[in-house]
Scaffold this motif. Sequence first.
Motif, mmCIF file in Angstrom:
data_model
loop_
_atom_site.group_PDB
_atom_site.id
_atom_site.type_symbol
_atom_site.label_atom_id
_atom_site.label_comp_id
_atom_site.label_asym_id
_atom_site.label_seq_id
_atom_site.Cartn_x
_atom_site.Cartn_y
_atom_site.Cartn_z
ATOM 1 N N UNK A 41 -14.544 17.144 60.858
ATOM 2 C CA UNK A 41 -13.757 17.357 62.077
ATOM 3 C C UNK A 41 -13.492 18.845 62.280
ATOM 4 N N UNK A 42 -13.094 19.536 61.175
ATOM 5 C CA UNK A 42 -12.790 20.965 61.289
ATOM 6 C C UNK A 42 -14.018 21.740 61.760
ATOM 7 N N UNK A 43 -15.199 21.379 61.236
ATOM 8 C CA UNK A 43 -16.417 22.116 61.578
ATOM 9 C C UNK A 43 -16.881 21.773 62.988
ATOM 10 N N UNK A 44 -16.629 20.520 63.415
ATOM 11 C CA UNK A 44 -16.934 20.140 64.803
ATOM 12 C C UNK A 44 -16.212 21.075 65.764
ATOM 13 N N UNK A 45 -14.919 21.309 65.482
ATOM 14 C CA UNK A 45 -14.141 22.237 66.308
ATOM 15 C C UNK A 45 -14.709 23.648 66.198
ATOM 16 N N UNK A 46 -15.052 24.052 64.957
ATOM 17 C CA UNK A 46 -15.521 25.429 64.742
ATOM 18 C C UNK A 46 -16.831 25.700 65.461
ATOM 19 N N UNK A 47 -17.732 24.702 65.536
ATOM 20 C CA UNK A 47 -19.027 24.921 66.206
ATOM 21 C C UNK A 47 -18.796 25.234 67.680
ATOM 22 N N UNK A 48 -17.910 24.456 68.323
ATOM 23 C CA UNK A 48 -17.653 24.680 69.750
ATOM 24 C C UNK A 48 -17.008 26.049 69.966
ATOM 25 N N UNK A 49 -16.055 26.407 69.080
ATOM 26 C CA UNK A 49 -15.403 27.712 69.211
ATOM 27 C C UNK A 49 -16.420 28.831 68.983
ATOM 28 N N UNK A 50 -17.363 28.636 68.032
ATOM 29 C CA UNK A 50 -18.356 29.679 67.762
ATOM 30 C C UNK A 50 -19.229 29.924 68.983
ATOM 31 N N UNK A 51 -19.560 28.841 69.705
ATOM 32 C CA UNK A 51 -20.371 29.046 70.910
ATOM 33 C C UNK A 51 -19.561 29.781 71.978
ATOM 34 N N UNK A 52 -18.250 29.486 72.058
ATOM 35 C CA UNK A 52 -17.400 30.185 73.029
ATOM 36 C C UNK A 52 -17.353 31.681 72.715
ATOM 37 N N UNK A 53 -17.212 32.032 71.424
ATOM 38 C CA UNK A 53 -17.161 33.454 71.068
ATOM 39 C C UNK A 53 -18.513 34.125 71.316
ATOM 40 N N UNK A 54 -19.622 33.387 71.024
ATOM 41 C CA UNK A 54 -20.951 33.952 71.280
ATOM 42 C C UNK A 54 -21.130 34.233 72.765
ATOM 43 N N UNK A 55 -20.671 33.294 73.616
ATOM 44 C CA UNK A 55 -20.799 33.478 75.064
ATOM 45 C C UNK A 55 -20.037 34.727 75.499
ATOM 46 N N UNK A 56 -18.834 34.898 74.971
ATOM 47 C CA UNK A 56 -18.025 36.072 75.318
ATOM 48 C C UNK A 56 -18.710 37.361 74.855
ATOM 49 N N UNK A 57 -19.243 37.336 73.619
ATOM 50 C CA UNK A 57 -19.952 38.504 73.089
ATOM 51 C C UNK A 57 -21.156 38.855 73.940
ATOM 52 N N UNK B 83 -21.380 16.239 63.164
ATOM 53 C CA UNK B 83 -21.601 17.688 63.147
ATOM 54 C C UNK B 83 -23.050 17.987 63.513
ATOM 55 N N UNK B 84 -23.976 17.152 63.006
ATOM 56 C CA UNK B 84 -25.399 17.375 63.294
ATOM 57 C C UNK B 84 -25.667 17.246 64.791
ATOM 58 N N UNK B 85 -25.074 16.209 65.419
ATOM 59 C CA UNK B 85 -25.260 16.027 66.868
ATOM 60 C C UNK B 85 -24.745 17.222 67.632
ATOM 61 N N UNK B 86 -23.533 17.697 67.255
ATOM 62 C CA UNK B 86 -22.945 18.836 67.954
ATOM 63 C C UNK B 86 -23.787 20.083 67.755
ATOM 64 N N UNK B 87 -24.242 20.311 66.513
ATOM 65 C CA UNK B 87 -25.043 21.502 66.227
ATOM 66 C C UNK B 87 -26.342 21.465 67.036
ATOM 67 N N UNK B 88 -26.982 20.287 67.102
ATOM 68 C CA UNK B 88 -28.254 20.194 67.826
ATOM 69 C C UNK B 88 -28.034 20.423 69.319
ATOM 70 N N UNK B 89 -26.939 19.884 69.877
ATOM 71 C CA UNK B 89 -26.710 20.014 71.317
ATOM 72 C C UNK B 89 -26.158 21.388 71.665
ATOM 73 N N UNK B 90 -25.123 21.804 70.933
ATOM 74 C CA UNK B 90 -24.408 23.036 71.290
ATOM 75 C C UNK B 90 -25.079 24.251 70.653
ATOM 76 N N UNK B 91 -25.368 24.166 69.347
ATOM 77 C CA UNK B 91 -25.946 25.319 68.647
ATOM 78 C C UNK B 91 -27.369 25.595 69.088
ATOM 79 N N UNK B 92 -28.221 24.545 69.019
ATOM 80 C CA UNK B 92 -29.634 24.761 69.362
ATOM 81 C C UNK B 92 -29.817 24.818 70.871
#
Lengths: 135, 184
Positions: free
Chosen positions: A72-88, B53-62
């Motif tokens: 759950x914590x990393x799910x949140x972190x992935x979305x936040x990381x994309x937000x920071x990347x977009x800002x950068x 996490x894998x689904x999110x990484x594939x959709x959002x990260x990739x």
Amino acid sequence: MQHAPYWLVVVLLMVGFYTMIASANLVKRLIGLGVFQVAVFFLYILLAKVRGGTAPILEEGIALYSNPLPHVLILTAIVVSVATTALGLALVVRIYHAYGSMDEDELVQHDNEVESALAARDARVLQAPRKAESS
Amino acid sequence: MTENLLILLLLVMLIVIAVAVHRLRSLFAAAMLFGLFSLVAALAYVLLDAVDVALTEAAVGAGISTILMLSTLALTHQRTEARHRRHLAALCTVIFTGAVLLWATTDMPGFADPESPVHQHLAPYFLQESASDIGIPNAVTSILASYRGYDTLGEVVVVFTAGVAVLGLLGGRRSSGRQRREED
């Protein structure tokens, strides 16, 4: 050998760190930040894994699950990381349109040139009245 | 055992891709390879039981990250990195930090150890009670949307702030550019 995945994560972390601090190009630096972030995510996800466990989706007849909390914590972190990347990246676009470059060395060089030009102009402005007085 | 070997193999692949991204001078190729990096990471997450996490990484990260990188390259006209510089100070910093972190891993519990302190607190409660508390089988969704709902609210605030900031940075770009040209 029990810690081997953590060692590899540390190596990945350091590759991202090196890209971040050694690259001159700003987009390359953000990619390095992305690599660094993924390595941190792996550290959490590796900690959540339980030997013989399955994905934490509750079902009859399964006794052992991996820990859902780090997921759950990393799910949140992935979305936040994309937000920071977009800002950068938006900042990089602005810097490019202001300077015509996104290479750090060129930006510093440009700033130094502008600074020395301004200093030269100031010196001329200060000297001008004195010349007028002497003539 | 084979699963562990596969995880190690995928981590080595990730390191190789990260080094390749660092060495590439074409920014377009680096952005695409970074998308591939996210996809391999998603694959490793599946093996580590983190399917959400894998689904999110594939959709959002990739997906979204790659689109953002490519649109940045489209808005600017720089396609290649000027040159590589060898940075001795950076290399020393990285090696030192890496050595300290490697030393710190010796204090960590072994990989996939069921007795690890992480699994003793909260997680057993979530796994036992979330089905009756929330009523859906996916424990990750239960925690995300209910037990730690404020975290998700905070996440939404961060994404909203970043969105507003990006609009503020790029939305007025044309008009300010025109003004500058008129001033010139």
